[in-house]
Scaffold this motif. Structure first.
Motif, PDB file in Angstrom:
ATOM      1  N   GLN A   1       0.896  -1.174   0.000  1.00 29.47           N
ATOM      2  CA  GLN A   1       0.000   0.000   0.000  1.00 29.47           C
ATOM      3  C   GLN A   1       0.923   1.209   0.000  1.00 29.47           C
ATOM      4  O   GLN A   1       1.339   1.649   1.061  1.00 29.47           O
ATOM      5  CB  GLN A   1      -0.873   0.025   1.249  1.00 29.47           C
ATOM      6  CG  GLN A   1      -1.633  -1.262   1.515  1.00 29.47           C
ATOM      7  CD  GLN A   1      -2.929  -1.336   0.738  1.00 29.47           C
ATOM      8  OE1 GLN A   1      -3.408  -0.330   0.213  1.00 29.47           O
ATOM      9  NE2 GLN A   1      -3.509  -2.513   0.632  1.00 29.47           N
TER      10      GLN A   1
ATOM     11  N   THR B   1       4.059   1.040   2.200  1.00 29.08           N
ATOM     12  CA  THR B   1       3.821   0.172   3.360  1.00 29.08           C
ATOM     13  C   THR B   1       3.433  -1.235   2.923  1.00 29.08           C
ATOM     14  O   THR B   1       2.547  -1.406   2.083  1.00 29.08           O
ATOM     15  CB  THR B   1       2.676   0.760   4.224  1.00 29.08           C
ATOM     16  OG1 THR B   1       3.001   2.109   4.542  1.00 29.08           O
ATOM     17  CG2 THR B   1       2.490  -0.038   5.502  1.00 29.08           C
TER      18      THR B   1
ATOM     19  N   GLU C   1       1.524  -4.449   3.623  1.00 23.84           N
ATOM     20  CA  GLU C   1       0.419  -4.842   4.485  1.00 23.84           C
ATOM     21  C   GLU C   1       0.241  -6.359   4.412  1.00 23.84           C
ATOM     22  O   GLU C   1       0.123  -6.930   3.338  1.00 23.84           O
ATOM     23  CB  GLU C   1      -0.870  -4.137   4.051  1.00 23.84           C
ATOM     24  CG  GLU C   1      -1.979  -4.286   5.074  1.00 23.84           C
ATOM     25  CD  GLU C   1      -3.193  -3.422   4.715  1.00 23.84           C
ATOM     26  OE1 GLU C   1      -3.139  -2.201   4.907  1.00 23.84           O
ATOM     27  OE2 GLU C   1      -4.184  -4.007   4.240  1.00 23.84           O
TER      28      GLU C   1
ATOM     29  N   GLU D   1       6.185  -9.914  12.063  1.00 23.17           N
ATOM     30  CA  GLU D   1       6.792  -8.581  12.033  1.00 23.17           C
ATOM     31  C   GLU D   1       8.322  -8.690  12.182  1.00 23.17           C
ATOM     32  O   GLU D   1       9.071  -8.070  11.423  1.00 23.17           O
ATOM     33  CB  GLU D   1       6.202  -7.719  13.152  1.00 23.17           C
ATOM     34  CG  GLU D   1       6.554  -6.270  12.985  1.00 23.17           C
ATOM     35  CD  GLU D   1       5.803  -5.366  13.963  1.00 23.17           C
ATOM     36  OE1 GLU D   1       4.681  -5.713  14.358  1.00 23.17           O
ATOM     37  OE2 GLU D   1       6.381  -4.321  14.301  1.00 23.17           O
TER      38      GLU D   1
ATOM     39  N   ARG E   1      11.078  -7.563   9.396  1.00 25.69           N
ATOM     40  CA  ARG E   1      12.041  -6.511   9.756  1.00 25.69           C
ATOM     41  C   ARG E   1      13.471  -7.013   9.541  1.00 25.69           C
ATOM     42  O   ARG E   1      14.334  -6.285   9.079  1.00 25.69           O
ATOM     43  CB  ARG E   1      11.868  -6.070  11.210  1.00 25.69           C
ATOM     44  CG  ARG E   1      10.673  -5.147  11.386  1.00 25.69           C
ATOM     45  CD  ARG E   1      10.667  -4.434  12.731  1.00 25.69           C
ATOM     46  NE  ARG E   1       9.356  -3.862  12.982  1.00 25.69           N
ATOM     47  CZ  ARG E   1       8.877  -2.777  12.373  1.00 25.69           C
ATOM     48  NH1 ARG E   1       9.616  -2.139  11.487  1.00 25.69           N
ATOM     49  NH2 ARG E   1       7.668  -2.331  12.649  1.00 25.69           N
TER      50      ARG E   1
ATOM     51  N   ASP F   1       8.701  -0.620   7.027  1.00 20.64           N
ATOM     52  CA  ASP F   1       7.387   0.015   6.942  1.00 20.64           C
ATOM     53  C   ASP F   1       6.355  -1.082   6.686  1.00 20.64           C
ATOM     54  O   ASP F   1       6.096  -1.432   5.527  1.00 20.64           O
ATOM     55  CB  ASP F   1       7.410   1.044   5.802  1.00 20.64           C
ATOM     56  CG  ASP F   1       6.184   1.931   5.828  1.00 20.64           C
ATOM     57  OD1 ASP F   1       5.272   1.664   6.640  1.00 20.64           O
ATOM     58  OD2 ASP F   1       6.142   2.884   5.031  1.00 20.64           O
ATOM     59  N   LEU F   2       5.823  -1.657   7.770  1.00 15.58           N
ATOM     60  CA  LEU F   2       4.853  -2.721   7.551  1.00 15.58           C
ATOM     61  C   LEU F   2       3.705  -2.641   8.542  1.00 15.58           C
ATOM     62  O   LEU F   2       3.840  -2.044   9.615  1.00 15.58           O
ATOM     63  CB  LEU F   2       5.507  -4.100   7.607  1.00 15.58           C
ATOM     64  CG  LEU F   2       5.928  -4.665   8.950  1.00 15.58           C
ATOM     65  CD1 LEU F   2       5.558  -6.119   9.017  1.00 15.58           C
ATOM     66  CD2 LEU F   2       7.428  -4.534   9.133  1.00 15.58           C
ATOM     67  N   ARG F   3       2.610  -3.219   8.104  1.00 19.24           N
ATOM     68  CA  ARG F   3       1.401  -3.166   8.920  1.00 19.24           C
ATOM     69  C   ARG F   3       0.765  -4.559   8.869  1.00 19.24           C
ATOM     70  O   ARG F   3       0.621  -5.142   7.797  1.00 19.24           O
ATOM     71  CB  ARG F   3       0.450  -2.129   8.325  1.00 19.24           C
ATOM     72  CG  ARG F   3      -0.812  -1.908   9.130  1.00 19.24           C
ATOM     73  CD  ARG F   3      -1.522  -0.625   8.677  1.00 19.24           C
ATOM     74  NE  ARG F   3      -1.801  -0.634   7.253  1.00 19.24           N
ATOM     75  CZ  ARG F   3      -1.582   0.386   6.437  1.00 19.24           C
ATOM     76  NH1 ARG F   3      -1.093   1.523   6.884  1.00 19.24           N
ATOM     77  NH2 ARG F   3      -1.851   0.293   5.138  1.00 19.24           N
ATOM     78  N   ILE F   4       0.415  -5.070  10.042  1.00 20.92           N
ATOM     79  CA  ILE F   4      -0.254  -6.365  10.075  1.00 20.92           C
ATOM     80  C   ILE F   4      -1.712  -6.130  10.447  1.00 20.92           C
ATOM     81  O   ILE F   4      -2.002  -5.523  11.479  1.00 20.92           O
ATOM     82  CB  ILE F   4       0.436  -7.310  11.069  1.00 20.92           C
ATOM     83  CG1 ILE F   4       1.840  -7.604  10.532  1.00 20.92           C
ATOM     84  CG2 ILE F   4      -0.356  -8.607  11.231  1.00 20.92           C
ATOM     85  CD1 ILE F   4       2.725  -8.335  11.441  1.00 20.92           C
ATOM     86  N   VAL F   5      -2.593  -6.539   9.567  1.00 25.80           N
ATOM     87  CA  VAL F   5      -4.013  -6.317   9.842  1.00 25.80           C
ATOM     88  C   VAL F   5      -4.703  -7.651  10.095  1.00 25.80           C
ATOM     89  O   VAL F   5      -4.360  -8.672   9.496  1.00 25.80           O
ATOM     90  CB  VAL F   5      -4.729  -5.569   8.684  1.00 25.80           C
ATOM     91  CG1 VAL F   5      -4.189  -4.163   8.545  1.00 25.80           C
ATOM     92  CG2 VAL F   5      -4.587  -6.320   7.371  1.00 25.80           C
TER      93      VAL F   5
END
Lengths: 164, 253
Positions: free
Chosen positions: A49, A52, A54, A75, A79, A85-89
């Protein structure tokens, strides 16, 4: 992406989502470490995204205590691969089903002594001696995703991965 | 009552049912009659806690006052809870615990199946997830009730006593009020009263198979789902459940 704004990711040629999935296949499930989070079928989506990354993860059982550990492990793994720059949803729909377990995961489960899930609701054979004379001890087991069974041939108890 | 207020109330009912039953069932952890049952009860409680997180999380979101699922669980007083009276009653013996579980599981699978078709996608998604777990719980509570009812003289007597004690709390599950009417009107939830025939279809044959007699009374205690009159047991339970957050507000680990 706007040509006027080059991000760091563009410069270092960011990882493809296929590459990320491959990395995630190296992240073991914390409670059944012979299978990966990808084998378990809980990594539902990997997308960029903008800058980022995701990762959509679905819980196996709504109260599974491993869920937050899994998010942390994913995560950490990413890393370590240089993705900052990451997001866990958390994605709850569609609801996880044991049908999403990979073939590799199923084979590894059995080698490890856990009978893989079957649509009929029970294992077809003992994961230790492969005898077919098995019986259920309890519908629940040591983790939310497992039940307890026993082999009548070799008399060993074993875990069965619940089919839901 | 606006639709938003009704939705918030309704979500509290869903969340509080899962929370209060989940806490009660968790009280068996470490003291159940057999190791397998201990593990089964703990896993059932865990599923219910996970569902609580989702329902109360959504309730807080709908309310829009910045309250999290934890805030709603640990910082409300007894009169603000909206769970069924059946679920706050003390566990009693193992037979009473399993009878309560069976009576509720049968209702819950039907309610969740109706909620899967909710016009509110967030509710439909949670219901689809929770239904898988509830179905599994029902499978176990049903066979356990049958095995204990159609068991020894002692186990049968205890299961009959459990059924007699809990039967007056069955009616509240199906008693529809203004909140339910608003939810039905908006296509958000099924009418609880309409679930009774299907519930009878699950429960009555199982009780028959368990050789138990169904009490001949429609009397129903009410006051849990609307919070008007909880039993004295809820407050006692909350003092244990909420103790840490009340004594050390905001404590985390």
């Amino acid at each position: 992406m706007a040509a006027t704004r080059l991000s760091r990711c563009d410069v270092v040629s960011r990882a493809t989502t296929e590459q990320v999935r491959e990395w995630l296949d190296g992240v073991p499930d914390p409670e059944i470490p012979v299978i990966s989070v990808v084998d378990l079928g809980i990594v539902r989506d990997v997308t960029w995204q903008g800058d980022t990354l995701e990762v959509a993860v679905t819980p196996t059982y709504s109260g599974c205590p491993a869920t937050s550990v899994i998010a942390m492990d994913i995560e950490t793994a990413l890393r370590n691969r240089g993705i900052d720059d990451l997001r866990i949803v958390t994605q709850i729909a569609p609801a996880w089903t044991s049908d999403w377990l990979s073939d590799k995961g199923r084979a590894r489960l059995e080698e490890y002594g856990i009978a893989p899930p079957r649509a009929s609701g029970g294992p077809d054979r003992c994961p230790h001696c492969h005898a077919q004379d098995v019986e259920r001890v309890s519908q629940f087991g040591s983790t939310p995703c497992k039940a307890q069974w026993r082999c009548r041939e070799c008399l060993e108890p074993f875990d069965y991965f619940k089919c839901i | 009552m606006t639709e938003k207020d009704a939705l918030f109330e309704y979500l509290l009912r869903l969340g509080d049912n899962a929370l209060i039953l989940g806490h009660r069932v968790s009280e068996w952890c470490g003291v159940a009659p057999a190791l397998e049952e201990d593990i089964a009860l703990a896993n059932t409680a865990l599923d219910l806690m996970g569902q609580t997180q989702m329902w109360l999380g959504l309730a807080g979101e709908v309310e829009g006052a910045g309250r999290s699922a934890d805030d709603l669980a640990f910082l409300r007083d007894a009169w603000d809870f909206r769970n069924l009276l059946l679920l706050e009653r003390p566990n009693g013996d193992f037979g009473q615990t399993m009878m309560r579980q069976f009576l509720f599981d049968a209702f819950q699978t039907l309610a969740l199946a109706g909620l899967e078709a909710s016009t509110d996608q967030r509710i439909a998604d949670i219901a689809a997830k929770a239904l898988k777990e509830a179905t599994y719980h029902l499978e176990r509570s049903r066979v356990t009730v049958i095995a204990l009812g159609d068991g020894t003289e002692e186990s049968r007597a205890r299961m009959q006593a459990a059924l007699d004690a809990q039967w007056p709390y069955v009616g509240e599950m199906f008693a529809a009020d203004a909140v339910d009417a608003a939810m039905v009107e908006a296509g958000i939830a099924p009418d609880p009263a309409a679930l009774r025939p299907a519930w009878d279809g699950i429960v009555l044959p199982a009780l028959h198979e368990a050789t138990l007699s169904v009490p001949d009374s429609d009397f129903a205690h009410r006051g849990g789902k609307d919070g008007v009159r909880h039993t004295e047991h809820l407050g006692h339970m909350l003092t244990t459940m909420q103790w840490l957050q009340r004594a050390y507000p905001g404590a985390t680990w």
